[in-house]
Structure formats: structure tokens, C-alpha cells
Design a protein around this motif. Structure first.
Motif, PDB file in Angstrom:
ATOM      1  N   GLN A  30      30.509   8.203  30.852  1.00  0.00           N
ATOM      2  CA  GLN A  30      31.493   8.305  31.910  1.00  0.00           C
ATOM      3  C   GLN A  30      31.140   9.492  32.800  1.00  0.00           C
ATOM      4  O   GLN A  30      31.829  10.514  32.809  1.00  0.00           O
ATOM      5  N   THR A  31      30.076   9.394  33.530  1.00  0.00           N
ATOM      6  CA  THR A  31      29.622  10.478  34.376  1.00  0.00           C
ATOM      7  C   THR A  31      30.490  10.590  35.615  1.00  0.00           C
ATOM      8  O   THR A  31      30.768   9.595  36.277  1.00  0.00           O
ATOM      9  N   THR A  32      30.883  11.817  35.937  1.00  0.00           N
ATOM     10  CA  THR A  32      31.682  12.051  37.129  1.00  0.00           C
ATOM     11  C   THR A  32      30.829  12.727  38.193  1.00  0.00           C
ATOM     12  O   THR A  32      29.741  13.246  37.919  1.00  0.00           O
ATOM     13  N   LEU A  33      31.353  12.748  39.418  1.00  0.00           N
ATOM     14  CA  LEU A  33      30.647  13.440  40.486  1.00  0.00           C
ATOM     15  C   LEU A  33      30.549  14.937  40.200  1.00  0.00           C
ATOM     16  O   LEU A  33      29.580  15.588  40.585  1.00  0.00           O
ATOM     17  N   GLN A  34      31.530  15.479  39.520  1.00  0.00           N
ATOM     18  CA  GLN A  34      31.457  16.891  39.149  1.00  0.00           C
ATOM     19  C   GLN A  34      30.311  17.132  38.171  1.00  0.00           C
ATOM     20  O   GLN A  34      29.578  18.118  38.268  1.00  0.00           O
TER      21      GLN A  34
ATOM     22  N   ASP B 154      26.900  12.225  49.639  1.00  0.00           N
ATOM     23  CA  ASP B 154      27.211  13.620  49.979  1.00  0.00           C
ATOM     24  C   ASP B 154      26.594  14.589  48.976  1.00  0.00           C
ATOM     25  O   ASP B 154      26.104  15.661  49.355  1.00  0.00           O
ATOM     26  N   ALA B 155      26.622  14.214  47.702  1.00  0.00           N
ATOM     27  CA  ALA B 155      26.027  15.078  46.675  1.00  0.00           C
ATOM     28  C   ALA B 155      24.511  15.173  46.878  1.00  0.00           C
ATOM     29  O   ALA B 155      23.927  16.266  46.780  1.00  0.00           O
ATOM     30  N   PHE B 156      23.871  14.048  47.177  1.00  0.00           N
ATOM     31  CA  PHE B 156      22.422  14.030  47.403  1.00  0.00           C
ATOM     32  C   PHE B 156      22.066  14.839  48.648  1.00  0.00           C
ATOM     33  O   PHE B 156      21.124  15.629  48.655  1.00  0.00           O
TER      34      PHE B 156
ATOM     35  N   LEU C  99      27.640  15.445  38.093  1.00  0.00           N
ATOM     36  CA  LEU C  99      26.427  15.356  38.912  1.00  0.00           C
ATOM     37  C   LEU C  99      26.169  16.670  39.645  1.00  0.00           C
ATOM     38  O   LEU C  99      25.038  17.171  39.649  1.00  0.00           O
ATOM     39  N   HIS C 100      27.200  17.220  40.276  1.00  0.00           N
ATOM     40  CA  HIS C 100      27.036  18.498  40.988  1.00  0.00           C
ATOM     41  C   HIS C 100      26.538  19.581  40.033  1.00  0.00           C
ATOM     42  O   HIS C 100      25.668  20.386  40.389  1.00  0.00           O
ATOM     43  N   ASP C 101      27.061  19.603  38.812  1.00  0.00           N
ATOM     44  CA  ASP C 101      26.622  20.584  37.824  1.00  0.00           C
ATOM     45  C   ASP C 101      25.135  20.402  37.499  1.00  0.00           C
ATOM     46  O   ASP C 101      24.384  21.381  37.385  1.00  0.00           O
ATOM     47  N   ALA C 102      24.722  19.146  37.348  1.00  0.00           N
ATOM     48  CA  ALA C 102      23.322  18.866  36.999  1.00  0.00           C
ATOM     49  C   ALA C 102      22.380  19.234  38.130  1.00  0.00           C
ATOM     50  O   ALA C 102      21.280  19.771  37.901  1.00  0.00           O
ATOM     51  N   LEU C 103      22.793  18.974  39.369  1.00  0.00           N
ATOM     52  CA  LEU C 103      21.911  19.237  40.505  1.00  0.00           C
ATOM     53  C   LEU C 103      21.630  20.723  40.692  1.00  0.00           C
ATOM     54  O   LEU C 103      20.627  21.097  41.316  1.00  0.00           O
ATOM     55  N   GLN C 104      22.490  21.567  40.145  1.00  0.00           N
ATOM     56  CA  GLN C 104      22.249  23.007  40.230  1.00  0.00           C
ATOM     57  C   GLN C 104      20.965  23.396  39.496  1.00  0.00           C
ATOM     58  O   GLN C 104      20.397  24.464  39.742  1.00  0.00           O
ATOM     59  N   TYR C 105      20.517  22.545  38.580  1.00  0.00           N
ATOM     60  CA  TYR C 105      19.326  22.849  37.776  1.00  0.00           C
ATOM     61  C   TYR C 105      18.068  22.187  38.340  1.00  0.00           C
ATOM     62  O   TYR C 105      17.004  22.281  37.727  1.00  0.00           O
ATOM     63  N   LEU C 106      18.192  21.509  39.475  1.00  0.00           N
ATOM     64  CA  LEU C 106      17.038  20.819  40.058  1.00  0.00           C
ATOM     65  C   LEU C 106      16.660  21.478  41.377  1.00  0.00           C
ATOM     66  O   LEU C 106      17.532  21.805  42.190  1.00  0.00           O
ATOM     67  N   ASP C 107      15.382  21.652  41.605  1.00  0.00           N
ATOM     68  CA  ASP C 107      14.872  22.308  42.805  1.00  0.00           C
ATOM     69  C   ASP C 107      14.680  21.272  43.913  1.00  0.00           C
ATOM     70  O   ASP C 107      13.850  20.374  43.776  1.00  0.00           O
ATOM     71  N   PRO C 108      15.422  21.387  45.016  1.00  0.00           N
ATOM     72  CA  PRO C 108      15.254  20.410  46.103  1.00  0.00           C
ATOM     73  C   PRO C 108      13.905  20.531  46.803  1.00  0.00           C
ATOM     74  O   PRO C 108      13.544  19.666  47.607  1.00  0.00           O
ATOM     75  N   ASN C 109      13.146  21.593  46.518  1.00  0.00           N
ATOM     76  CA  ASN C 109      11.792  21.728  47.072  1.00  0.00           C
ATOM     77  C   ASN C 109      10.745  21.035  46.204  1.00  0.00           C
ATOM     78  O   ASN C 109       9.554  21.306  46.333  1.00  0.00           O
ATOM     79  N   CYS C 110      11.196  20.153  45.316  1.00  0.00           N
ATOM     80  CA  CYS C 110      10.284  19.417  44.428  1.00  0.00           C
ATOM     81  C   CYS C 110       9.432  18.450  45.237  1.00  0.00           C
ATOM     82  O   CYS C 110       9.589  18.300  46.451  1.00  0.00           O
ATOM     83  N   SER C 111       8.521  17.769  44.569  1.00  0.00           N
ATOM     84  CA  SER C 111       7.680  16.778  45.245  1.00  0.00           C
ATOM     85  C   SER C 111       8.553  15.658  45.791  1.00  0.00           C
ATOM     86  O   SER C 111       9.675  15.433  45.320  1.00  0.00           O
ATOM     87  N   ARG C 112       8.039  14.952  46.775  1.00  0.00           N
ATOM     88  CA  ARG C 112       8.824  13.871  47.377  1.00  0.00           C
ATOM     89  C   ARG C 112       9.134  12.785  46.358  1.00  0.00           C
ATOM     90  O   ARG C 112      10.219  12.211  46.361  1.00  0.00           O
ATOM     91  N   ASP C 113       8.181  12.502  45.475  1.00  0.00           N
ATOM     92  CA  ASP C 113       8.416  11.475  44.453  1.00  0.00           C
ATOM     93  C   ASP C 113       9.618  11.845  43.582  1.00  0.00           C
ATOM     94  O   ASP C 113      10.467  10.994  43.284  1.00  0.00           O
ATOM     95  N   GLU C 114       9.688  13.110  43.169  1.00  0.00           N
ATOM     96  CA  GLU C 114      10.813  13.547  42.335  1.00  0.00           C
ATOM     97  C   GLU C 114      12.113  13.544  43.139  1.00  0.00           C
ATOM     98  O   GLU C 114      13.169  13.194  42.621  1.00  0.00           O
TER      99      GLU C 114
END
Length: 354
Positions: free
Chosen positions: A10-14, A49-51, A16-31
Motif C-alpha cells: 500500500q504505497t502512498t505518495l508520501q 508532480d513527484a517526478f 514515494l517522496h521519502d524514497a526520492l530523497q535517497y535518489l540523485d536526479p543527476n543520475c544517468s538518463r536510463d536510471e
């Protein structure tokens, strides 16, 4: 800490927002695209909006790029939200949720079920649109071949590759092909009309259509299915750039060189120049499968009709590409139809150059 499987029930948008804090948006385009695919698979357009917010943290951020990538992603693809959370967990996310009331759990269950229902409906809608586009492009391909091309024996590209033309044609004059969002395709021809088209062309962000500009003399290779029905074309310009008609079918399609009845061997390869070279050297019939990812689909289709043929996959040796897809996918396709794989040997050339 919950396991990733349990956490995703039961994943919520919250979440998701928490998880995205651990991902670098400067990653490769494929990622980056993979993250978008996982989000859209789970949340549909509600996840944009989250993306977008996460992507805005990148030095390369362009709102138009984010919107374009999001539109191109189909809900229900193979990459799921589990992939996004796995990436975040690998970067240090610990997924824990405080105990919740039965009422809140019921709400989350209902929300999850509704998203699944919406995702299923979107997948059905996307598939219907895909099939409709395939039909539109098939009809349009026939019009282009019949009305805008003529048979060709040679041109600059063929001369450079030192191969003959087998079933190819070329555009008699320049033509622009346009694909509108309402399942229509149209052409613009004539020097004056083409010049005006570019003069009036809206900028990319406000454009609601796509187009391709083909020049006089560009090669046209018809792409057929096992029943010899034309579904799409591949256009090859003088520089060797290869283009397909947008929205058209490609999986399982091929271009056939020679006659299947001429011998008991059938060669299968990726590109036209390779196929033409094989046919000219051996007289074997050859199916041009377009790329390594299409070898399996083409081989299994052809094997149904050419049961007694010995299939020889003339693989592209992608030695400098991770996993060597040219060879590995040729091996997979050969195993599926009881065929053989031939790989070019450039060792003598390399030794000589050294």
C-alpha cells in the motif's frame, strides 16, 4: 524494517517522496527514466508532480524534457514502483511505518485497489491506441511506397556499403510526414510547401504533432510480417541514419532478401547492409530483423512457416557494449529455433592494425 515486498503493498505518495530523497536526479538518463516508469506504473498521472519535483533537483532539469519523457512512458510497463524503492533502499532508505488503525489500513487498501483498477483501465486504453496506430501506419506505409517512391538499384549509401538493392525503393522527391494526435498521418510535398511548413513550425514545447523530413533519394525498406503484409518502413539516408515511422509496429517485422525456396538455409541478421552482403556472398535468403532485440520475434515467426530451414544467425559483434547484445540475443534466438550463430572474426584485421 519492512521488506520491500511488504512495504509496496500500500504505497502512498508520501512514501514515494521519502524514497526520492535517497535518489540523485543527476543520475544517468536510463536510471532517470526508470524512476519515472516506476512512478507512473504505480500512481499514473497522479505521480507526475513527484517526478517533476524530484527531477528539478538536477543540473540538467528542463520542464519540457520532463513532460516529454512522462508522456512517452506507458502506465503498466515492466518497471514497477518496487524498482524505485529498491534503488532508494540500496542508497540507505529504511522503510518503516508506524502502526496504523484498522480504519486507516482499510483506507490504504481501498486506495491501492482503486489505483490498480485505474492502471488496468489505462493499460487497456494504451493497448487499444497502440493497435489503432499500427493500422494507421500500415495504411500510410503503403501510400508512401506506392505514391512517393520508385525502385532503386543503387545510391550513395549502397555504394558506400558495396551492396546491391534487394527490394528497396527511394523517395522521388522530398516529403514531410506528419503524425497528428487524432490517429491521422499526412504529407507535405513541394519545395515551396516544405519551406512554408518549417517557417510556420511551432516550437517543440507547444507542438502537438510529430514529423519526419525525408529527402529525395533516401532509401525505403519495406517491413513485412510472416504473411507478407506491409506494416512499416525503415528509411535510410545517405549518411546511414535509420528511421521508422512513429507509432508503427516493429516487433516481429523484417525485410526479406532472396527467395525462401532457393535453399535449405535461412540467414537472419540485424541490418540491411549485413543482410545484402550475406546474400551476395552466399546466395542464401536472408531476413533483416532490424536490431538484436527483434531477432527472437522474427525467428520464432519465420520458424512456424519455414519449419525445415536451418537458421543461421549472423550476429553483430557488440564487443564494446556491456553484455554484447548482438551475440547474446543471437544465441538466445538460435536456441529457440534450433539454429546456429556465426560471429565475424576481425582478429586478423586487429593484428594487422597493431
Amino acid at each position: 524494517m519492512k521488506t520491500i515486498g511488504a512495504a509496496m503493498q500500500q504505497t502512498t505518495l508520501q512514501d514515494l517522496h521519502d524514497a526520492l530523497q535517497y535518489l540523485d536526479p543527476n543520475c544517468s538518463r536510463d536510471e532517470w527514466v526508470k524512476v519515472g516508469m516506476g512512478i507512473k506504473n504505480e500512481f499514473g498521472d497522479a505521480g507526475f508532480d513527484a517526478f517533476d519535483s524530484w527531477s528539478a533537483g538536477s543540473e540538467r532539469y528542463k520542464p519540457s524534457d520532463v513532460k516529454s519523457a512522462w508522456r512517452s512512458i506507458k502506465a503498466g510497463g515492466g518497471t514497477t514502483i518496487k524498482t524505485v524503492f529498491k534503488m532508494a533502499i540500496d542508497n540507505g532508505l529504511t522503510f518503516e511505518r508506524e502502526p496504523i488503525s484498522p480504519e486507516e489500513q482499510a483506507r490504504l487498501n481501498a486506495e491501492f485497489a482503486q489505483r490498480a483498477k485505474e492502471r488496468e483501465a489505462q493499460e487497456a486504453e494504451d493497448e487499444a491506441a497502440r493497435q489503432r496506430w499500427h493500422g494507421v501506419v500500415a495504411d500510410f506505409s503503403r501510400i508512401l511506397v506506392d505514391q512517393f517512391t520508385k525502385p532503386v538499384n543503387s545510391n550513395k549509401y549502397l555504394a558506400t556499403k558495396k551492396v546491391a538493392s534487394f527490394g528497396l525503393s527511394s523517395f522521388k522527391s522530398a516529403v514531410i510526414v506528419i503524425f497528428r494526435p487524432n490517429f491521422t498521418a499526412e504529407t507535405v510535398t513541394g519545395g515551396k510547401e516544405i519551406k512554408q511548413f518549417f517557417a510556420d513550425l511551432p516550437d517543440k514545447e507547444s507542438r502537438d504533432f510529430s514529423f519526419l523530413h525525408f529527402k529525395r533519394g533516401d532509401l525505403v525498406m519495406p517491413l513485412i510480417d510472416i504473411n507478407k503484409a506491409l506494416w512499416n518502413i525503415q528509411v535510410i539516408n545517405e549518411q546511414g541514419t535509420k528511421l521508422f515511422l512513429k507509432h508503427g509496429r516493429k516487433a516481429g517485422l523484417f525485410h526479406f532478401i532472396g527467395k525462401a525456396s532457393s535453399c535449405n538455409i535461412l540467414a537472419v541478421c540485424e541490418g540491411y547492409a549485413t543482410g545484402a552482403s550475406i546474400h551476395m556472398a552466399t546466395k542464401w535468403p536472408c531476413a533483416v530483423a532490424l536490431d538484436a532485440g527483434n531477432l527472437m520475434a522474427v525467428a520464432t515467426e519465420l520458424k512456424q512457416k519455414l519449419v525445415d530451414k536451418s537458421f543461421i544467425f549472423c550476429a553483430d559483434d557488440d564487443a564494446n557494449t556491456k553484455g554484447n547484445p548482438g551475440v547474446s540475443m543471437a544465441n538466445d534466438a538460435a536456441a529457440a529455433v534450433g539454429g546456429f550463430v556465426a560471429i565475424p572474426d576481425f582478429s586478423a584485421v586487429v593484428d594487422k592494425a597493431a
